[in-house]
Every structure is written in structure tokens, then in C-alpha cells.
Design an enzyme around this catalytic site. Structure first.
Site, PDB file in Angstrom:
ATOM      1  N   TRP A 345      -4.207 -17.127  32.258  1.00 38.27           N
ATOM      2  CA  TRP A 345      -4.044 -17.917  31.032  1.00 38.27           C
ATOM      3  C   TRP A 345      -2.579 -18.266  30.807  1.00 38.27           C
ATOM      4  CZ3 TRP A 345      -3.622 -15.130  25.719  1.00 38.27           C
ATOM      5  CH2 TRP A 345      -2.793 -14.015  25.828  1.00 38.27           C
ATOM      6  N   ASP A 346      -1.719 -17.979  31.806  1.00 31.62           N
ATOM      7  CA  ASP A 346      -0.281 -18.136  31.594  1.00 31.62           C
ATOM      8  C   ASP A 346       0.116 -19.565  31.234  1.00 31.62           C
ATOM      9  OD1 ASP A 346       1.269 -15.441  32.923  1.00 31.62           O
ATOM     10  OD2 ASP A 346      -0.826 -15.777  33.415  1.00 31.62           O
ATOM     11  N   GLU A 484      -5.855  -5.976  26.861  1.00 30.38           N
ATOM     12  CA  GLU A 484      -6.288  -5.469  28.165  1.00 30.38           C
ATOM     13  C   GLU A 484      -6.402  -3.944  28.246  1.00 30.38           C
ATOM     14  OE1 GLU A 484      -3.572  -7.358  30.988  1.00 30.38           O
ATOM     15  OE2 GLU A 484      -5.209  -8.664  31.597  1.00 30.38           O
ATOM     16  N   LYS A 604      -1.271  -2.633  24.921  1.00 35.05           N
ATOM     17  CA  LYS A 604      -0.346  -3.106  25.966  1.00 35.05           C
ATOM     18  C   LYS A 604       0.493  -4.238  25.410  1.00 35.05           C
ATOM     19  CE  LYS A 604      -0.486  -5.148  30.629  1.00 35.05           C
ATOM     20  NZ  LYS A 604      -1.404  -5.635  31.692  1.00 35.05           N
ATOM     21  N   GLN A 605      -0.172  -5.162  24.743  1.00 35.97           N
ATOM     22  CA  GLN A 605       0.474  -6.241  24.003  1.00 35.97           C
ATOM     23  C   GLN A 605      -0.406  -6.495  22.783  1.00 35.97           C
ATOM     24  OE1 GLN A 605       0.610  -9.254  27.033  1.00 35.97           O
ATOM     25  NE2 GLN A 605      -1.524  -9.808  26.796  1.00 35.97           N
TER      26      GLN A 605
END
Length: 789
Positions: A345-346, A484, A604-605
Site C-alpha cells: 500500500w506504499d 499488523e 507497531k504503528q
């Protein structure tokens, strides 16, 4: 370092992987890592070359299971050029005495320069200087110039250049249990006294690849073939203190190239017709100069130097040449084999920057997604869903490439991988369609391919939502969010989470935007689309209802990451930091202890904060109002604080998102996270990951942080909207934009003063909305409105 160079002094094998990634040269068609030409692939060096969109699929046996993986292919190595004294060993930094070594990456010109002095004993030395380019004007060419100078002696030097087809995908240690031999049918040949070629093909995708190399030397060149290598040798007579130069020019073609009949013929013809190193250089320099003009960025100090390096690598991966290719956005650029070169998805972090400088590249990347729309619809159907279910990871053809197992290097265990449940990638594609069309004014794309993708992504979200009578709202269950870490509830037998806030809010946004687009379509196009897709009024009414009633969970007055998040245990953050120091990969640490991050309020984020990254405060509040909920500034600040203290920043995108959001929510803390985003790759803060490829999304995101984040820049309703939030550490900067046909719109912020300059043209005026006024600028005009305190 200076503003336009990046220098590496001294030789340390431990630094080689990082340096090779950061010194990669490319042109959007192919790229080559910054390895020294005399070094082969080993535990230290990895001279990988990758062409955009070249993938191959192999099956390996891992942990007793057959695992299929598609990799971005490491192509034949065009770099090799080694040298030695007659009868001696080949000189190299790991086998000879290095008296002095340095490398300089010239950002303005796309040149990599190296100098090394090898000690030969008895006060003798050989000075090696090289320049290298991957041609930015002709995407199929590369060049290497090597200058040898004898110090303290005269004599013969043997030089051997090669095209090497004996390469594998082995640049990532944790993938080495997988089959990485993608090239087969390697053949070599000679076409002229100074020119050799190599051709091969990929094992399953059957892509033909050809390289041709021309060696120019003051001494005769001898060609020989030691399959799978084409070798060229020359013997130079060196006189003390007098440089002798050897040039190598290479052409690369594949069977995916347009307007060729055969890649071998094309490569040979191109290298024969190409000029020498000096003749090729001016066009290369001109092409880079034009790129820098279109992407002009003026940020002072160290931050500006790093941003320029980030921009350099974005342009090498996604240049105007990309507009002619059917490729996506590889998460790690064309710089290494991490993530196997897959597309995630970057692009959500990359296209917003490209939209305002290289819209033709953004359009091409969205075309890539549209070409795989039918595959996404097939995937949805196979999963019992409607619409289009885009994959979390993709490669050549748009099928799901997410791994089934992943290795925890701390525990040595192969674990199930559930990342394919990250369906929010569809929302990212829809967001990019909307943003591209808003900034470019490309109504043709919006009404055709864009509308088709939006419709099918909306259909997927509507089909994924189920009505909960108890809540009186729709829910989306069984997904994984951007965080994630959490892929299941504690002790659950099945993966997936319910009502991930990021997923649900963006799904509601997609449904609302799609309805807007459908209402705005010209009637003939609307009828055409309705008939082709079977869209009817009842389905649109359902979309309207779902877009207003999707469930977003809260706990303790903050937005919950997902339903039940607030019931998870609190982690002993201080204890884990004391025990391990770096806890960015907290999931691996816990699993190695026999625990699971699924049990804790740990991210994680922080994917909830991603909402503040995608949408301005006003947009986000409007979205929640549409959902029948209130999100005032106080609630949002509490939410930001909550996740700020529960995030390990295991993703390079995390610091970027936090810096972006905190610039408006908690300005005093923003710069620390902006710095982390800037340093992510150059300092390799994740401990060895950058050597496997740069983090393209994070690099482009830092550029967009300056372009849109700190300026509050939005392209909305046919106008530019600006609401700057200058940070004390970054209060003066400027850049140019390409906006709706205006080339080179200049914005500059200088200590509370804003300057907007529109270049002369025949285009319509630009309307600019500021927090307290609206200004209208005609082409050729400059305005300097004072910003409110």
C-alpha cells in the site's frame, strides 16, 4: 556531506550493505546497487540489478510445506570489472590492503564516484577512480569509467570486465532457504572486437533478458566466454603517475519492452550505436537537471540534505520513464530484495507527492492497478465477496503474494502469516484515485478507469459489511489493520479482528466519495457504467446507508483500534525497554518468549492515527459527523496521546505519521518523530533492513510532510487550500508544484510569511483558500499573504 553530495569515507565491511543501498543508481526502468565492481555477491557485498516489473515465481519447501513465492528478479550483473598485477591475485577491499577509500554520490547529476588506493607493498600503490551512471535520458543504458594510476611503480595491469549470468536472489538472509535461482538458458556471444552480449530468460515467467557491453581501452580487448559469463580482458601498461582509463557502456532490454522485436537485437543495436562515456554524459546530466527543476525543494540545514537524498531515490525508482511501464510501487524501491520486490500500500505515501510534480507517473501507477481490477474481482469472488478485493502484496499480475509463513529470526520459528487480511489496501487505491484527480483535474480518468475502480472497491466494502441489530450499525469483521501486530484476538482459533477503526472509517469515506463521483458522471457515461456493472438504485441506497452507519468503536473516550482493544492487557513498556533496549519489533520479542502481542494494547504503528494523516482535521470531523458520531478536538488529542504511549514504531512509516499528526495536535513533540522519519534509512534505525532496500514510502512521505503536512496543503474542489503549521525547527522552506496544468507554482514559507507565485501561461487562475481569506492568482502573479498567528 554537502547539499548535493552524499559521502562515505573509509572502508568497513559492516557498512557495505547500507552503503550499497543508499548508493543505488537507477532511472525508473532499472537500477543497480552501489556495490564495487570488483566485488562479487557474498556475505558482505551484493551487486544486484533490478528492472521494474520483472518478476518470476518459484516453489520452495519450507518447514515441511511447499511455499510459492514471486520475486523481483536479480538480473545478470553488468558491473564486474576487476584487476590485478600479472600473476597476482585479483585486488579487492576484502583481500588487499586498502590505504584510502571514499565514495561520493552526486545527487544533482546521478553519478556515483569512488576512489580507492590499494597498497601493493614496497611503497607501491594503485589508485582506482571510477564514475558510474544509470542513464536518466536513455533508460536502457549504463556506463562505468575506471581510471587506474600507478604510484611508485610502472608495469602491466590486467583488467577483466564481465557480464555475469551466474546470479541468484540471495540478498536477504532470511529468504535463503527459498529457491532463488530465477535465470535459465544463459548464453553469451561476441558481436565485435570490443562488444559482448549475454541473454537469458526467467524460469517460469519466461521473460527474455539481454545485455550487451562495449569495453573501450587504450590496449587491445580480448573476448572470451566462460558460460554463464561473457568476459573481456585488456592489459594496460601503466607509467607511474599517469592515469589510464577504461570505459564500459552497457545496454539492457527485456521482452516486456515496447517497440522492439527481440531484446538481444535491441541491446546489441543500442550499445553499438551509443556514444562513448563522455558523449553519453551530457544528455544524462540534462535529464537530471530537468527532474530537479520539476521537483524543486528548498529546505535548509541537515533536514534539507536528507530530503534531497530521499527525493533522489524516489526519482530513481519512479521517474517519467515509469509512465511508459506497467509497474506498481515496490515498497523497497529498486534497491534490494526485501519484501521480494512486492507492491503493498506504499503508494498511499508516494502518489500524493508525485501528483503535484509528475502526474503522468501517478496516472501510470493507477493504470497498473486498473489493469489488475479483474484479478481483484476474481479474488473477491473466490472469497465469497462482491466487488474487487485488491491483494495486500502483489507482483506481476495482481494475485495475492502475501507469504503464508514468516520467519521470526529471534525464535527461529516459521509462523503463520495473516497479512492477506489487510483489505484496507483497496481504500488506499481509492484514496489515490481521488487525490490524483483532484490535483490534476483529470476528469477523463476519474470518469472512466477511476470510477470503475471506485465502484468495485465500494462494492467490496458494502458486501463485507453486515448489520448488527444490537448496535443498529454495520460492522466489518475478520480483518487486519495497518498496525499488523494484532492479527487475532487472544487465544482465538481463527485470525482477524472486528471493526478496525482505520478500515471502517476509510471504507465509509470510499463509499461516500464513490457516490459523489457517480452523481457527477455525464449521463451517457453513467448509463454505460450501470449497464456494464449491473449497478442499480437499490445498491446505491445501501451504500449511502452503510457509509453513514459503519461502527467505529471507542473506549475510555478515545477511538479504539478495533472492537475489544480497550480490554487487552497493558504492556510493561518500561520493563521491555530496560530488558531489550530496541523494542521496535516487539512482536518478535514476545513470540520468542512464548507470548503474543495480540494480548496487549501495543502497536507497531498506530493505525488510528493514520486517519489524521489521510484527512485534515475538518475532513475527519466531517467524516465522523456523517457516521453520526462526534470527534471534537479534545477527543482527537486524547486519542493521539493514548496511542503515542502504546506504539513501538516497528515500521518506518510510524515516525512519519506521528510527526505529521503531532504537528497539529502536539507541536512540541512533532520534531522528534519527523527526525526519526528522516533518519530511518540513513541511520538504518531498524538494524540492517536498509541494506536490503530503502523504504520508499517513508522517503516519499517525508517529502510530502513538507509539501502537504506542514503547509496543510489540500487540493479540493478545484482549489488549493493552505493552513500552515510551521515547526520551530522547520519554519522556512519552499518548493514548486505542478497543479492542474500550471508548471512550476512556487510556494515559500518564511517565518510566518507565505509567498505564492504562479508562472506565466494561458491557464485559468488558481484559487487559494487560506484560514482567513481566499486569494485568486492569475498566471504571472505573485502574492504574499500574511498568515494568522
Amino acid at each position: 556531506m554537502t547539499g548535493w553530495t552524499w559521502e562515505h569515507e573509509g572502508y568497513d565491511p559492516a557498512d557495505a550493505p547500507l552503503r550499497e543501498s543508499l548508493c543505488t543508481l537507477g532511472n525508473g526502468y532499472f537500477a543497480t546497487r552501489g556495490a564495487l565492481p570488483e566485488c562479487s555477491a557474498d556475505e558482505v557485498h551484493y551487486p544486484g540489478t533490478y528492472a521494474a516489473g520483472i518478476y518470476d515465481r518459484l516453489t520452495s519447501e519450507v518447514a515441511g510445506r511447499h511455499v510459492e513465492n514471486e520475486d523481483m528478479v536479480n538480473l545478470p550483473n553488468w558491473l564486474p570489472l576487476r584487476f590485478r598485477l600479472p600473476g597476482g591475485t585479483w585486488l579487492g577491499p576484502d583481500a588487499a590492503t586498502v590505504l584510502d577509500h571514499g565514495e561520493t554520490l552526486h545527487l544533482s547529476s546521478g553519478l556515483l564516484e569512488r576512489r580507492t588506493r590499494y597498497g601493493l607493498g614496497a611503497q607501491r600503490a594503485l589508485l582506482v577512480r571510477q564514475e558510474r551512471f544509470v542513464h536518466m535520458a536513455d533508460p536502457h543504458l549504463a556506463g562505468l569509467r575506471t581510471e587506474f594510476t600507478a604510484e611508485g611503480f610502472s608495469g602491466t595491469l590486467e583488467v577483466e570486465a564481465a557480464l555475469d549470468g551466474d546470479v541468484t536472489n540471495s540478498g536477504v538472509p532470511r529468504y535463503r532457504d527459498l529457491d532463488g535461482r530465477h535465470l535459465t538458458h544463459v548464453l553469451t556471444g561476441t558481436t565485435a572486437a570490443d562488444t559482448v552480449w549475454l541473454r537469458c530468460r526467467t524460469r517460469t515467467s519466461d521473460i527474455r533478458i539481454a545485455l550487451a557491453a562495449r569495453l573501450t581501452s587504450p590496449a587491445p580487448v580480448t573476448n572470451r566466454h566462460d558460460r554463464p559469463r561473457a568476459l573481456q580482458t585488456t592489459r594496460l601498461e601503466l607509467a607511474a603517475g599517469r592515469p589510464v582509463t577504461v570505459d564500459k557502456v552497457v545496454a539492457l532490454h527485456t521482452s516486456r519492452d515496447p517497440a522492439i522485436s527481440d531484446p538481444l537485437h535491441a541491446a546489441v543495436d543500442r550499445v553499438v550505436r551509443a556514444g562513448g562515456f563522455d558523449e553519453l554524459l551530457p544528455a544524462h546530466l540534462t535529464a537530471w537537471d530537468q527532474l530537479w527543476r520539476r521537483a524543486e525543494l528548498d529546505v535548509p540545514g541537515e533536514a534539507g540534505r536528507i530530503l534531497r537524498l530521499h527525493l533522489f531515490h524516489v526519482l530513481q525508482t519512479l521517474s517519467p520513464h515509469t509512465a511508459d511501464l506497467d509497474v506498481g510501487v515496490p515498497a523497497r524501491g529498486l534497491h534490494g530484495e526485501a519484501y521480494r520486490g512486492h507492491v503493498f500500500w506504499d503508494e498511499l505515501f508516494v502518489l500524493p507527492y508525485l501528483n503535484l510534480h509528475f502526474p503522468e507517473v501517478s496516472r501510470a501507477l493507477l493504470h497498473h492497478r486498473h489493469r489488475r481490477l479483474e484479478r481483484a474481482r476474481t479474488a473477491a469472488g473466490d472469497a465469497g465477496r462482491s466487488g474487487a478485493m485488491y491483494p495486500w502484496q502483489s507482483g506481476s499480475d495482481g494475485r495475492e503474494e502475501a507469504q503464508q509463513l514468516h520467519l521470526n529470526p529471534r525464535s527461529g520459528r516459521w509462523l503463520p502469516d495473516h497479512s492477506h487480511l489487510q483489505h484496507h489496501v483497496g481504500s488506499a487505491i481509492a484514496y489515490n484515485v481521488w487525490q490524483y484527480c483532484e490535483s490534476s483535474g483529470d476528469q477523463e480518468f476519474l470518469h472512466t478507469k477511476g470510477a470503475e475502480m471506485l465502484l468495485q472497491i465500494s462494492r467490496f466494502w458494502a458486501g463485507s459489511a453486515t448489520f448488527d441489530d444490537r448496535l443498529g450499525r454495520y460492522r466489518i469483521t475478520g480483518v487486519v489493520g495497518p498496525d499488523e501486530y494484532h492479527d487475532a484476538y487472544p487465544d482465538a482459533t481463527e485470525p482477524g479482528l472486528d471493526d478496525n477503526a482505520y478500515t471502517n472509517v476509510t471504507a465509509a469515506w470510499v463509499l461516500a466519495r464513490t457516490l459523489d463521483v457517480l452523481r457527477s458522471l455525464p449521463e451517457p457515461r453513467r448509463r454505460e457504467l450501470d449497464r456494464r456493472t449491473g449497478l442499480d438504485a437499490a445498491e446505491l441506497e445501501e451504500w449511502e446507508e452503510i457509509s453513514r452507519t459503519l461502527h467505529v468503536p471507542f473506549h475510555h473516550g478515545v477511538i479504539s483500534q478495533f472492537e475489544g482493544y480497550g480490554e487487552l492487557a497493558e504492556l510493561d513498556w518500561r520493563g521491555y525497554r530496560h530488558r531489550y533496549g530496541d523494542i521496535r519489533r516487539l512482536d518478535r520479542l514476545l513470540e520468542a518468549e512464548g507470548d503474543s502481542v495480540n494480548r496487549y494494547q501495543a502497536s507497531k504503528q498506530a493505525d488510528v492515527l493514520m486517519l489524521g494523516y489521510l484527512f485534515s482535521p475538518a475532513e475527519l470531523q466531517a467524516l465522523f459527523r456523517r457516521l453520526g458520531m462526534s470527534l471534537d478536538e479534545r477527543t482527537w488529542r486524547r486519542t493521539v496521546d493514548h496511542y503515542l504511549h502504546r506504539t513501538s514504531h516497528g515500521s518506518t512509516l510510524s515516525g512519519l505519521v506521528h510527526g505529521w499528526v503531532l504537528a497539529r495536535a502536539r507541536r512540541a513533540d512533532a520534531w522528534k518523530f519527523c527526525q526519526e522519519a528522516l533518519q530511518a534509512d540513513i541511520a538504518d534505525i531498524q538494524g540492517g533492513t536498509t541494506g536490503e532496500g530503502i523504504h520508499l514510502g517513508a522517503m516519499a512521505g517525508t517529502l510530502d510532510l513538507v509539501q502537504r503536512g506542514l503547509t496543510g496543503l489540500e487540493t479540493r474542489g478545484g482549489a488549493l487550500w493552505l493552513d500552515p503549521v510551521p515547526l520551530p525547527e522547520l519554519s522556512s522552506y519552499g518548493f514548486t508544484l505542478r497543479y492542474r496544468g500550471h508548471w512550476g507554482v512556487r510556494l515559500r514559507l518564511e517565518h510566518g510569511l507565505l509567498e505564492i507565485a504562479v508562472p506565466s501561461s494561458g491557464r485559468a487562475p488558481i484559487e487559494v483558500h487560506l484560514p482567513d481569506r481566499t486569494v485568486r492568482l492569475n498566471p504571472g502573479e505573485t502574492d504574499r499573504p500574511a498568515l494568522p498567528e
